[in-house]
Design a protein around this motif. Structure first.
Motif, short mmCIF file in Angstrom:
data_model
loop_
_atom_site.label_atom_id
_atom_site.label_comp_id
_atom_site.label_asym_id
_atom_site.label_seq_id
_atom_site.Cartn_x
_atom_site.Cartn_y
_atom_site.Cartn_z
N LEU A 71 0.86 -1.19 0.00
CA LEU A 71 0.00 0.00 0.00
C LEU A 71 0.89 1.23 0.00
O LEU A 71 1.77 1.37 0.86
CB LEU A 71 -0.90 0.02 1.24
N ILE A 72 0.65 2.12 -0.95
CA ILE A 72 1.41 3.37 -1.04
C ILE A 72 0.44 4.52 -0.81
O ILE A 72 -0.52 4.71 -1.57
CB ILE A 72 2.10 3.52 -2.40
N LEU A 73 0.68 5.27 0.25
CA LEU A 73 -0.09 6.47 0.56
C LEU A 73 0.72 7.68 0.12
O LEU A 73 1.90 7.80 0.47
CB LEU A 73 -0.39 6.55 2.06
N VAL A 74 0.11 8.57 -0.65
CA VAL A 74 0.80 9.74 -1.18
C VAL A 74 0.05 10.99 -0.75
O VAL A 74 -1.13 11.17 -1.09
CB VAL A 74 0.88 9.68 -2.73
N GLY A 75 0.72 11.84 0.01
CA GLY A 75 0.10 13.10 0.43
C GLY A 75 0.35 13.41 1.89
O GLY A 75 0.18 12.55 2.75
N GLY A 76 0.78 14.62 2.16
CA GLY A 76 0.97 15.07 3.53
C GLY A 76 -0.25 15.77 4.08
O GLY A 76 -1.31 15.78 3.44
N GLY A 77 -0.11 16.37 5.24
CA GLY A 77 -1.20 17.14 5.81
C GLY A 77 -1.43 18.42 5.03
O GLY A 77 -0.47 19.08 4.61
N TRP A 78 -2.71 18.76 4.84
CA TRP A 78 -3.03 19.98 4.08
C TRP A 78 -2.52 21.22 4.80
O TRP A 78 -2.06 22.17 4.19
CB TRP A 78 -4.53 20.07 3.85
N ASP A 79 -2.58 21.21 6.11
CA ASP A 79 -2.09 22.31 6.93
C ASP A 79 -1.51 21.71 8.20
O ASP A 79 -1.30 20.50 8.29
CB ASP A 79 -3.21 23.32 7.23
N THR A 80 -1.22 22.57 9.18
CA THR A 80 -0.60 22.08 10.41
C THR A 80 -1.47 21.05 11.11
O THR A 80 -0.99 19.98 11.53
CB THR A 80 -0.32 23.25 11.37
N SER A 81 -2.77 21.32 11.21
CA SER A 81 -3.66 20.37 11.88
C SER A 81 -3.80 19.09 11.07
O SER A 81 -3.93 18.00 11.62
CB SER A 81 -5.03 21.00 12.14
N GLY A 82 -3.77 19.20 9.74
CA GLY A 82 -3.81 18.02 8.90
C GLY A 82 -2.58 17.15 9.08
O GLY A 82 -2.67 15.91 9.12
N GLU A 83 -1.42 17.78 9.21
CA GLU A 83 -0.19 17.02 9.42
C GLU A 83 -0.19 16.36 10.80
O GLU A 83 0.29 15.23 10.96
CB GLU A 83 1.03 17.93 9.26
N GLU A 84 -0.76 17.04 11.79
CA GLU A 84 -0.88 16.41 13.11
C GLU A 84 -1.77 15.18 13.04
O GLU A 84 -1.49 14.15 13.67
CB GLU A 84 -1.45 17.42 14.11
N HIS A 85 -2.85 15.27 12.27
CA HIS A 85 -3.74 14.12 12.10
C HIS A 85 -3.02 12.98 11.37
O HIS A 85 -3.19 11.80 11.73
CB HIS A 85 -5.00 14.53 11.34
N ARG A 86 -2.20 13.32 10.38
CA ARG A 86 -1.44 12.28 9.67
C ARG A 86 -0.49 11.57 10.63
O ARG A 86 -0.37 10.33 10.60
CB ARG A 86 -0.65 12.90 8.51
N ARG A 87 0.19 12.32 11.46
CA ARG A 87 1.11 11.69 12.42
C ARG A 87 0.36 10.83 13.43
O ARG A 87 0.87 9.78 13.84
CB ARG A 87 1.92 12.78 13.13
N ASP A 88 -0.84 11.25 13.78
CA ASP A 88 -1.65 10.41 14.67
C ASP A 88 -2.02 9.09 13.99
O ASP A 88 -1.99 8.03 14.62
CB ASP A 88 -2.92 11.17 15.07
N LEU A 89 -2.32 9.14 12.69
CA LEU A 89 -2.61 7.92 11.95
C LEU A 89 -1.38 7.02 11.87
O LEU A 89 -1.49 5.79 12.00
CB LEU A 89 -3.09 8.27 10.54
N LEU A 90 -0.22 7.62 11.66
CA LEU A 90 1.01 6.84 11.61
C LEU A 90 1.22 6.08 12.92
O LEU A 90 1.61 4.90 12.91
CB LEU A 90 2.21 7.76 11.35
N ARG A 91 0.96 6.76 14.04
CA ARG A 91 1.12 6.12 15.35
C ARG A 91 0.03 5.07 15.59
O ARG A 91 0.32 3.95 16.02
CB ARG A 91 1.09 7.17 16.46
N ARG A 92 -1.21 5.44 15.31
CA ARG A 92 -2.33 4.57 15.63
C ARG A 92 -2.26 3.25 14.87
O ARG A 92 -2.58 2.19 15.42
CB ARG A 92 -3.65 5.29 15.32
#
Length: 398
Positions: free
Chosen positions: A235-256
């Protein structure tokens, strides 16, 4: 004819460029109003030689004197530009233009890039009244047009036209390009590859509370189940957080989902050109909770079959020969669709969906064709008769 185009972002919204270029090609004078600051949309418009002006309104609605003064400044700017038509995208831009133009005799065209705001009951109720300030609503999908029809928009003041995708830029790779793309990513030929291309947005407060609208969490949960049965998959996911809060949500997904410890998942942020990932992919996944057409258009144009949720306009992007539609938020249904695509990959049948995917997108979603229809609508509502053409099949008056 003088046309002013207004957006709430200088980064996203690059899908307006074909429309702007088509309007200018016909001899119209087009000015784009954007928030101040850098962004990829600003860069693309600059390269195309399109005049731009920084918006005095910051597209934040707070009950403050500063907000009122910014709206007044936007009104003054629009009066100075003396447009025949103001063509606006995004809901915040629509609110700003409607308020700024109260009492002024200017044609207003709202093109709607997605249905998310209409999925909020309070906003939908307000929009039933506020949309009366628009002379024309161009919905970016049939689904969004149906939502507007449900709140009373009717007849020639409502049309459905996709934003579309550049089918010359996004096209199926040849064998050498596909092999090179997979080699760069370390993917053997016998590995099944699913790709999801999407920015990560933080959960919204008014709709889909507590969950990201793009459905990354749904896919990651489905992938856990799928990969246990089909380990030679990636599985290849492409795309970072749209803004600061989006990137925080992405990092939460990485951890979860413990993504960094999963050898079957790669996540790439900060990608400018996504075509190499489509070139390497066997299937694209769009598990959104709310969407217009999204990345499924790019994938299909590249000949990649898609698994999409039944949210918004996503079901419009595939047919029975080019992809699968699953219930929104249904982890097991998504895992089952991935298993079906994987079985077709192993048997060699999945590749047969590629021409169907390409044909479907070319026929219904080519951005050049879509831009010509939008330009026709803008010129007609603005009082200029567009040049006659034999075919006008992408627009639907409702």
């Amino acid at each position: 004819m003088r046309v002013v185009v207004i957006l709430k972002t200088a980064e996203g919204g690059r899908w307006i460029v074909p429309q702007v270029e088509e309007l200018r090609r016909r001899g119209n004078e087009v000015t784009v109003v954007l928030p101040a600051g850098p962004g990829r949309l600003r860069e693309q418009l600059y390269r195309a030689g399109v005049p731009m002006i920084d918006s005095p309104f910051r597209f934040r609605f707070r009950p403050t004197l500063a907000t009122a003064m910014q709206l007044w400044s936007l009104r003054r700017l629009l009066r100075r530009l003396r447009p025949d038509v103001v063509h606006y995208h995004h809901y915040h831009a629509a609110l700003a233009v409607r308020l700024s133009l109260l009492g002024l005799d200017v044609v207003r065209v709202f093109m709607v890039p997605g249905p998310l705001f209409l999925e909020s009951a309070p906003i939908r109720t307000a929009e039933r009244l506020l949309t009366r300030l628009d002379d024309l609503v161009i919905a970016g999908s049939t689904h969004t047009a149906d939502l507007y029809r449900s709140i009373g928009r009717r007849g020639k003041t409502l049309a459905a036209v996709p934003y579309g995708v550049d089918t010359r830029l996004f096209r199926p790779p040849d064998a050498a390009t596909r092999s090179a793309a997979r080699r760069r990513l370390g993917l053997p030929a016998d590995v099944f590859v699913a790709v999801m291309v999407a920015y990560v947005y933080a959960p919204k407060s008014l709709v889909h509370r507590g969950t990201g609208i793009k459905g990354h969490d749904v896919l990651l949960a489905a992938w856990r189940s799928f990969a246990r049965d089909c380990p030679r998959s990636r599985l290849i996911l492409v795309g970072g957080g749209w803004d600061t809060s989006g990137e925080e949500h992405r990092r939460d997904l990485l951890r979860r989902f413990d993504v960094t410890a999963d050898p079957t998942v790669d996540w790439f942020a900060g990608v400018i050109d996504v075509r190499q990932y489509y070139a390497a992919a066997d299937v694209s996944v769009s598990p959104s909770r709310s969407e217009n057409h999204g990345a499924a258009l790019e994938a299909g144009a590249c000949g990649v079959p898609s698994v999409v949720s039944d949210a918004g306009g996503l079901p419009e992007t595939v047919n029975r020969d080019s992809g699968w539609v699953v219930p929104t938020g249904d982890v097991e249904a998504l895992a089952a669709a991935l298993r079906g695509a994987h079985a077709e990959f192993r048997s060699g049948r999945l590749a047969r969906r590629s021409p169907a995917a390409r044909e479907h997108i070319q026929r219904r979603f080519d951005s050049g064709d879509c831009a010509r229809v939008v330009a026709d609508l803008v010129e007609t509502i603005g009082g200029r008769q567009p040049a006659p053409r034999r075919h006008l099949t992408l627009t639907t008056a409702l």
